[in-house]
Design a protein around this motif. Sequence first.
Motif, PDB file in Angstrom:
ATOM      1  N   LEU A  51       0.836  -1.198   0.000  1.00 35.45           N
ATOM      2  CA  LEU A  51       0.000   0.000   0.000  1.00 35.45           C
ATOM      3  C   LEU A  51       0.869   1.245   0.000  1.00 35.45           C
ATOM      4  N   ARG A  52       0.526   2.185  -0.874  1.00 36.61           N
ATOM      5  CA  ARG A  52       1.204   3.477  -0.929  1.00 36.61           C
ATOM      6  C   ARG A  52       0.133   4.564  -0.952  1.00 36.61           C
ATOM      7  N   VAL A  53       0.208   5.481  -0.007  1.00 36.40           N
ATOM      8  CA  VAL A  53      -0.729   6.602   0.067  1.00 36.40           C
ATOM      9  C   VAL A  53       0.088   7.874  -0.092  1.00 36.40           C
ATOM     10  N   ARG A  54      -0.267   8.655  -1.109  1.00 38.55           N
ATOM     11  CA  ARG A  54       0.502   9.873  -1.410  1.00 38.55           C
ATOM     12  C   ARG A  54      -0.430  11.050  -1.603  1.00 38.55           C
ATOM     13  N   ASP A  55      -0.101  12.157  -0.968  1.00 37.85           N
ATOM     14  CA  ASP A  55      -0.826  13.410  -1.185  1.00 37.85           C
ATOM     15  C   ASP A  55      -0.216  14.105  -2.394  1.00 37.85           C
ATOM     16  N   TRP A  56      -1.054  14.836  -3.138  1.00 38.38           N
ATOM     17  CA  TRP A  56      -0.561  15.570  -4.301  1.00 38.38           C
ATOM     18  C   TRP A  56      -1.232  16.933  -4.366  1.00 38.38           C
ATOM     19  N   GLU A  57      -0.573  17.840  -5.063  1.00 37.71           N
ATOM     20  CA  GLU A  57      -1.124  19.176  -5.293  1.00 37.71           C
ATOM     21  C   GLU A  57      -0.772  19.576  -6.713  1.00 37.71           C
ATOM     22  N   ALA A  58      -1.778  19.989  -7.481  1.00 43.49           N
ATOM     23  CA  ALA A  58      -1.578  20.409  -8.870  1.00 43.49           C
ATOM     24  C   ALA A  58      -1.238  21.899  -8.915  1.00 43.49           C
ATOM     25  N   ALA A  59      -0.803  22.329 -10.101  1.00 44.58           N
ATOM     26  CA  ALA A  59      -0.429  23.730 -10.282  1.00 44.58           C
ATOM     27  C   ALA A  59      -1.599  24.680 -10.029  1.00 44.58           C
ATOM     28  N   ASP A  60      -2.829  24.214 -10.258  1.00 43.53           N
ATOM     29  CA  ASP A  60      -4.001  25.067 -10.050  1.00 43.53           C
ATOM     30  C   ASP A  60      -4.555  24.967  -8.622  1.00 43.53           C
ATOM     31  N   ASN A  61      -3.701  24.551  -7.671  1.00 41.18           N
ATOM     32  CA  ASN A  61      -4.018  24.441  -6.239  1.00 41.18           C
ATOM     33  C   ASN A  61      -5.028  23.349  -5.900  1.00 41.18           C
ATOM     34  N   LYS A  62      -5.323  22.454  -6.834  1.00 48.60           N
ATOM     35  CA  LYS A  62      -6.150  21.294  -6.497  1.00 48.60           C
ATOM     36  C   LYS A  62      -5.295  20.321  -5.708  1.00 48.60           C
ATOM     37  N   LYS A  63      -5.896  19.727  -4.687  1.00 54.95           N
ATOM     38  CA  LYS A  63      -5.187  18.783  -3.834  1.00 54.95           C
ATOM     39  C   LYS A  63      -5.942  17.463  -3.808  1.00 54.95           C
ATOM     40  N   GLY A  64      -5.230  16.417  -3.551  1.00 54.58           N
ATOM     41  CA  GLY A  64      -5.857  15.112  -3.456  1.00 54.58           C
ATOM     42  C   GLY A  64      -4.911  14.090  -2.859  1.00 54.58           C
TER      43      GLY A  64
END
Length: 183
Positions: free
Chosen positions: A81-94
């Motif tokens: 299992l790998r859980v990673r947070d991300w943030e796009a250039a348009d400030n969307k997060k997930g």
Amino acid sequence: MTDKITVTGFVATQPVVKKVTGDLLITSFRIASNQRRFDKGRDRWIDGETNWFTITAFRHLAANVSASVVKGDRVVVHGRLRVRDWEAADNKKGTNVEIEADALGHDLSWGTTAFTRVSLSTGSANGDGSAVPGEDTADVFPDDVDDDATIHSDPLWGAPGVVGVSVGAGAGAAEDGDEKIPF
């Protein structure tokens, strides 16, 4: 420390295969896993929350998954299992929840399947697990498979257990853009 997880669910996207760095194959797809429970008060089954996972398989497992699994299949996946947070250039997060598969197969609670053993040295299958005469590892990973190639099994053009590669026009495909190369 890496957490191990086993998940059952249905394949929600068609598996996609990419070839990277030499002969490394990677197959990925999404599965949806939800729990059902019986509600005694309503006297019926109800669906719980759906969990979504990105499944990634490498090397021979990647080739076998691409030849065996299609969108809509019920599968069992065991892996890391790998859980990673991300943030796009348009400030969307997930958050991405990914399972790097160690083992993957059809969920036999929902149906049957036929197993064909594949030779690890050649990647070929001929029903008894031995290598097909005349094949070697050079035939397993064609040089003209690029990052946009999709590896799949197609019973209309190949023998059982034979995998094919659809090569895009940029990789020397036929004029129709969908040359099929035995894999």
